[in-house]
Design a protein around this motif. Structure first.
Motif, PDB file in Angstrom:
ATOM      1  N   VAL A 167      45.541 -10.516  58.326  1.00 18.15           N
ATOM      2  CA  VAL A 167      45.358  -9.147  57.841  1.00 18.15           C
ATOM      3  C   VAL A 167      44.287  -8.471  58.693  1.00 18.15           C
ATOM      4  CG1 VAL A 167      44.818  -7.693  55.850  1.00 18.15           C
ATOM      5  CG2 VAL A 167      45.916  -9.929  55.504  1.00 18.15           C
ATOM      6  N   TYR A 168      44.636  -7.316  59.253  1.00 11.92           N
ATOM      7  CA  TYR A 168      43.708  -6.580  60.118  1.00 11.92           C
ATOM      8  C   TYR A 168      43.499  -5.173  59.586  1.00 11.92           C
ATOM      9  CZ  TYR A 168      44.686 -10.366  63.389  1.00 11.92           C
ATOM     10  OH  TYR A 168      44.823 -11.602  63.964  1.00 11.92           O
ATOM     11  N   LEU A 169      42.240  -4.769  59.530  1.00 16.04           N
ATOM     12  CA  LEU A 169      41.893  -3.409  59.138  1.00 16.04           C
ATOM     13  C   LEU A 169      41.748  -2.586  60.419  1.00 16.04           C
ATOM     14  CD1 LEU A 169      41.168  -1.575  56.752  1.00 16.04           C
ATOM     15  CD2 LEU A 169      38.781  -2.253  57.065  1.00 16.04           C
ATOM     16  N   ARG A 170      42.605  -1.557  60.563  1.00 15.07           N
ATOM     17  CA  ARG A 170      42.582  -0.725  61.765  1.00 15.07           C
ATOM     18  C   ARG A 170      41.773   0.536  61.497  1.00 15.07           C
ATOM     19  NH1 ARG A 170      48.218   0.529  64.141  1.00 15.07           N
ATOM     20  NH2 ARG A 170      48.403   1.911  62.328  1.00 15.07           N
ATOM     21  N   SER A 171      40.902   0.867  62.444  1.00 14.99           N
ATOM     22  CA  SER A 171      40.098   2.085  62.296  1.00 14.99           C
ATOM     23  C   SER A 171      39.998   2.784  63.652  1.00 14.99           C
ATOM     24  CB  SER A 171      38.699   1.749  61.766  1.00 14.99           C
ATOM     25  OG  SER A 171      38.025   0.853  62.630  1.00 14.99           O
ATOM     26  N   ARG A 172      39.666   4.070  63.603  1.00 16.39           N
ATOM     27  CA  ARG A 172      39.556   4.867  64.831  1.00 16.39           C
ATOM     28  C   ARG A 172      38.141   5.451  64.929  1.00 16.39           C
ATOM     29  NH1 ARG A 172      43.372   6.949  68.156  1.00 16.39           N
ATOM     30  NH2 ARG A 172      45.019   6.352  66.684  1.00 16.39           N
ATOM     31  N   ALA A 206      47.690  -1.672  48.162  1.00 18.63           N
ATOM     32  CA  ALA A 206      48.578  -0.557  48.491  1.00 18.63           C
ATOM     33  C   ALA A 206      48.076   0.769  47.953  1.00 18.63           C
ATOM     34  CB  ALA A 206      49.974  -0.846  47.949  1.00 18.63           C
ATOM     35  N   ALA A 207      47.102   0.734  47.028  1.00 15.39           N
ATOM     36  CA  ALA A 207      46.603   1.980  46.466  1.00 15.39           C
ATOM     37  C   ALA A 207      45.617   2.661  47.415  1.00 15.39           C
ATOM     38  CB  ALA A 207      45.928   1.710  45.118  1.00 15.39           C
ATOM     39  N   ASP A 208      44.793   1.893  48.080  1.00 16.93           N
ATOM     40  CA  ASP A 208      43.741   2.450  48.923  1.00 16.93           C
ATOM     41  C   ASP A 208      44.060   2.403  50.410  1.00 16.93           C
ATOM     42  OD1 ASP A 208      42.089   2.859  46.630  1.00 16.93           O
ATOM     43  OD2 ASP A 208      41.570   0.726  46.686  1.00 16.93           O
ATOM     44  N   TYR A 209      45.105   1.675  50.786  1.00 18.05           N
ATOM     45  CA  TYR A 209      45.414   1.508  52.210  1.00 18.05           C
ATOM     46  C   TYR A 209      46.898   1.744  52.473  1.00 18.05           C
ATOM     47  CZ  TYR A 209      40.864  -0.847  52.488  1.00 18.05           C
ATOM     48  OH  TYR A 209      39.526  -1.142  52.430  1.00 18.05           O
ATOM     49  N   GLN A 210      47.181   2.270  53.650  1.00 20.99           N
ATOM     50  CA  GLN A 210      48.549   2.287  54.146  1.00 20.99           C
ATOM     51  C   GLN A 210      48.793   0.918  54.779  1.00 20.99           C
ATOM     52  OE1 GLN A 210      48.613   5.586  56.866  1.00 20.99           O
ATOM     53  NE2 GLN A 210      48.962   7.107  55.266  1.00 20.99           N
ATOM     54  N   ILE A 244      48.834  -4.875  58.803  1.00 17.76           N
ATOM     55  CA  ILE A 244      47.895  -3.911  59.368  1.00 17.76           C
ATOM     56  C   ILE A 244      47.572  -2.895  58.274  1.00 17.76           C
ATOM     57  CG2 ILE A 244      47.482  -2.185  61.147  1.00 17.76           C
ATOM     58  CD1 ILE A 244      47.721  -5.033  62.203  1.00 17.76           C
ATOM     59  N   ALA A 245      46.297  -2.761  57.964  1.00 17.38           N
ATOM     60  CA  ALA A 245      45.865  -1.867  56.894  1.00 17.38           C
ATOM     61  C   ALA A 245      45.057  -0.709  57.471  1.00 17.38           C
ATOM     62  CB  ALA A 245      45.026  -2.633  55.879  1.00 17.38           C
ATOM     63  N   VAL A 246      45.407   0.496  57.036  1.00 18.07           N
ATOM     64  CA  VAL A 246      44.669   1.695  57.439  1.00 18.07           C
ATOM     65  C   VAL A 246      44.210   2.396  56.171  1.00 18.07           C
ATOM     66  CG1 VAL A 246      44.758   3.902  58.654  1.00 18.07           C
ATOM     67  CG2 VAL A 246      46.059   1.940  59.526  1.00 18.07           C
ATOM     68  N   GLU A 247      42.920   2.653  56.081  1.00 16.53           N
ATOM     69  CA  GLU A 247      42.391   3.274  54.874  1.00 16.53           C
ATOM     70  C   GLU A 247      42.946   4.681  54.708  1.00 16.53           C
ATOM     71  OE1 GLU A 247      38.074   3.654  52.584  1.00 16.53           O
ATOM     72  OE2 GLU A 247      38.178   3.133  54.714  1.00 16.53           O
ATOM     73  N   LYS A 248      43.373   4.974  53.476  1.00 17.46           N
ATOM     74  CA  LYS A 248      43.957   6.294  53.203  1.00 17.46           C
ATOM     75  C   LYS A 248      42.872   7.370  53.199  1.00 17.46           C
ATOM     76  CE  LYS A 248      47.907   4.698  50.449  1.00 17.46           C
ATOM     77  NZ  LYS A 248      48.571   4.702  49.121  1.00 17.46           N
TER      78      LYS A 248
END
Length: 626
Positions: free
Chosen positions: A574-579, A598-602, A622-626
């Motif tokens: 599981v990877y948290l992707r950020s920019r 799934a509630a807080d992340y895409q 791959i998780a991206v914060e909403k």
């Protein structure tokens, strides 16, 4: 191996935690954490039938033994003839040695008439006063007179927690469980947690149960030709685990390695072995602390093994030997290759020629085989056979050398029951070994639960072995789970222009940044989830694209996306992707599965859809914060 042992302890601890004892309960639950910990220390033991008799009363003699087992003297005193300290405790009394220690240390005293009254039931105030002395609180450090001062201090230290007795009450074995467990977590007069003075750890008021069991194991021992175990308790009352599964004493086989805990009346059996030609002894043959068989090195764990492998023993470099391994993978004993009648089954991962051990001119063929026991063993043969990387072989050893035979396919199709105990009506042996393999030599150890509920096609099974009872003991699959692949999240993938590749394949694997050696070969795979298999030299042999799925819900075992439910790989990455807000660069950070939802992340799941019967799992998220 040790992981299996600890997983059993964890299961016991979890079961204990579910069986909480309500306040005011008269008898402790036999599977409670308190009972199991006190048993592991030998403070409480069962009778010849394994019964704990928790409601039975405790005599002063029995309490003296409990005290000693809860002290630093627990390993230096035993049943047997001692000395006559009291008129009613002669030297041949079973508890005379325990009573002597308890009296010499000042924990217990006799009566003014010269008696100890060993058969008299101990009372609450007597037991509390005694344990307080064990913790360093003698009467001079207490305010008040006996027994009020002792009962008050015991309550303030938590010694009386879950004990409902009042002054004069007779202590039961259940009461003693709580008293001694509470003592382990209590503070001594010196300000230390008592368990820590014995070498154990207490966290959040709980004793580290696994550490207690590990520290109080007897062994390792090796089962002899008569297949009996030398135990200090009745074998019929023993709990037995063999290779991590529930078993029986009768299942023990010659050359099994075993350990036991007397208080728990529990036995752990292990069948792990490593065989082949001894290629090195380190640091010297005179006093070896490690032995290398083929290309794998093992630590020498016992004096017996060290002697047999030394220049004074019967084994030397170049000999064919079978190493008997303990729970931590250490060498417990060594026997000749043919003595244990061991046959290995597996897939060839590499074949190479080299100089024979102990010679300058002769050559030998070294064959690395990923075996169904989940270990790659290297075997030596005099000449190259028909086997190649990816082929299935059996390996048997004798004093004269190793015989490697290529296996003819033996397929079996059918459903694995939902309990994971049988395939196509054939029961799995209790210690069944399952290996998933591929034609590239890739492999993965598989447990029966992984296949539960799956219907395997004939082509999914490459080979299987049954015992005389018709149970499947070894099962080799043909990429039936997809677990033989390694999974990557590619952040760069080359484009092919004029026959040239722009960049190499690179990305993430288990949290690390990696570059894949494709040796100039192009694979039609884009950035994103990918599955890889490798040649023996580490170069890419095959690279496949995973399928991306937008996940609408996620749990620890399953995920849903597009109306389809997917199983989540137990080792999912599981990877948290950020920019970056400064320069727009993208970064990835590995996190635990429980850290996203799934509630807080895409959530984008990458699934292996290669047609593997038991595949189709979410391998990367791959998780991206909403």
């Amino acid at each position: 191996m040790k992981k299996r042992f600890l997983s059993i302890l964890l299961a016991v601890c979890m079961a204990a935690s579910l069986l909480s004892v309500p306040a005011g309960a008269a008898v402790a639950a036999a599977d409670s954490g308190e009972v199991q910990t006190v048993r592991a220390l030998g403070i409480l033991t069962g009778d010849s039938a394994g019964n704990l008799n928790l409601s039975g009363y405790v005599t002063r003699a029995q309490f003296a033994k409990m005290l000693v087992c809860a002290s630093q003297y627990k390993d230096s005193v035993g049943d047997g003839e001692g000395v006559s300290l009291f008129k009613d405790v002669k030297s041949d009394h079973w508890a005379s040695r325990y009573i002597k220690v308890a009296v010499d240390e000042g924990w217990m005293t006799g009566y003014t008439d010269g008696t100890f009254r060993p058969s008299q039931t101990i009372t609450l105030e007597q037991a509390c006063a005694t344990v307080l002395r064990l913790l360093g609180y003698d009467s001079t450090k207490l305010a008040g007179s006996f027994p009020s001062a002792q009962l008050s201090k015991a309550a303030s230290l938590g010694l009386r927690d879950q004990i409902t007795l009042t002054r004069g009450g007779k202590m039961t074995r259940s009461d003693c469980v709580y008293l001694f467990y509470n003592a382990l977590t209590a503070q001594t007069s010196g300000g230390q947690t008592y368990a820590s003075t014995l070498g154990y750890t207490v966290t959040n008021g709980q004793v580290d149960y696994a550490a207690v069991v590990s520290a109080n194991l007897s062994g390792p021992y090796v089962v002899g030709s008569d297949r009996t175990l030398d135990l200090p308790f009745a074998s019929g009352a023993a709990k037995v685990y063999r290779n991590g599964g529930v078993s029986t004493v009768s299942a023990a086989q010659q050359y099994d390695v075993y350990y036991y805990n007397s208080g728990m009346q529990t036995v752990w059996l292990y069948t792990d072995r490593a065989g082949g030609v001894i290629t090195a002894l380190g640091p010297s043959a005179a006093a070896p602390t490690s032995v290398t068989v083929g290309a794998t090195s093992y630590a020498v764990g016992t004096a017996t093994a060290a002697y047999k492998l030394s220049s004074m023993g019967g084994f030397k470099v170049g000999d064919t030997a079978l190493l008997l391994l303990g729970m931590n993978g250490e060498v417990v004993d060594v026997v000749s290759g043919g003595a244990a009648d061991t046959v290995y089954y597996g897939v060839v991962t590499s074949v190479a020629e080299g100089a024979a051990a102990g010679t300058a001119a002769a050559t030998e063929v070294r064959v690395a085989v990923a075996c169904t026991d989940g270990t790659v063993h290297t075997f030596s043969a005099e000449k190259r056979g028909a086997y190649t990387v990816g082929s299935l072989v059996s390996v048997s050893m004798a004093d004269g050398g190793t015989t490697i035979k290529q296996l003819t396919a033996k397929s079996l199709g059918g459903t694995v029951d939902r309990a994971g105990t049988s395939l196509a009506g054939k029961t799995f042996a209790a210690d069944v070994q399952i290996l998933d393999t591929s034609s590239t030599g890739a492999w993965a150890k598989v447990y029966p639960s992984r296949l539960a509920g799956c219907t395997l096609k004939d082509g999914d099974v490459r080979y299987y072995v049954t015992n005389t009872s018709g149970e499947i003991t070894h099962l080799i699959l043909d990429d039936a789970t997809g677990d033989t692949w390694s999974f990557y999240y590619l952040t760069t993938a080359p484009e092919k222009t004029d026959g040239q590749l722009s960049v190499s394949y690179g990305g993430l694997h288990n949290g690390s940044t990696v570059s894949l050696n494709n040796n100039g070969k192009y694979f039609d795979v884009a950035a994103g989830g990918a599955a890889a298999q490798f040649n023996a030299d580490g170069t890419l042999k095959s690279l496949r694209q995973l399928t991306s799925v937008t996940l609408d819900s996620l749990s620890s075992v399953s995920a849903m996306g597009g109306g389809t439910t997917y199983r989540v790989d137990s080792g999912v990455q599981v990877y948290l992707r950020s920019r970056s807000p400064e320069n727009g660069s993208v970064s990835y950070r590995q996190v635990s599965l429980s850290a996203v939802n799934a509630a807080d992340y895409q959530l984008t799941g990458w699934v292996d859809r290669f047609g593997s019967t038991a595949g189709g799992q979410v391998r990367i998220i791959i998780a991206v914060e909403k």
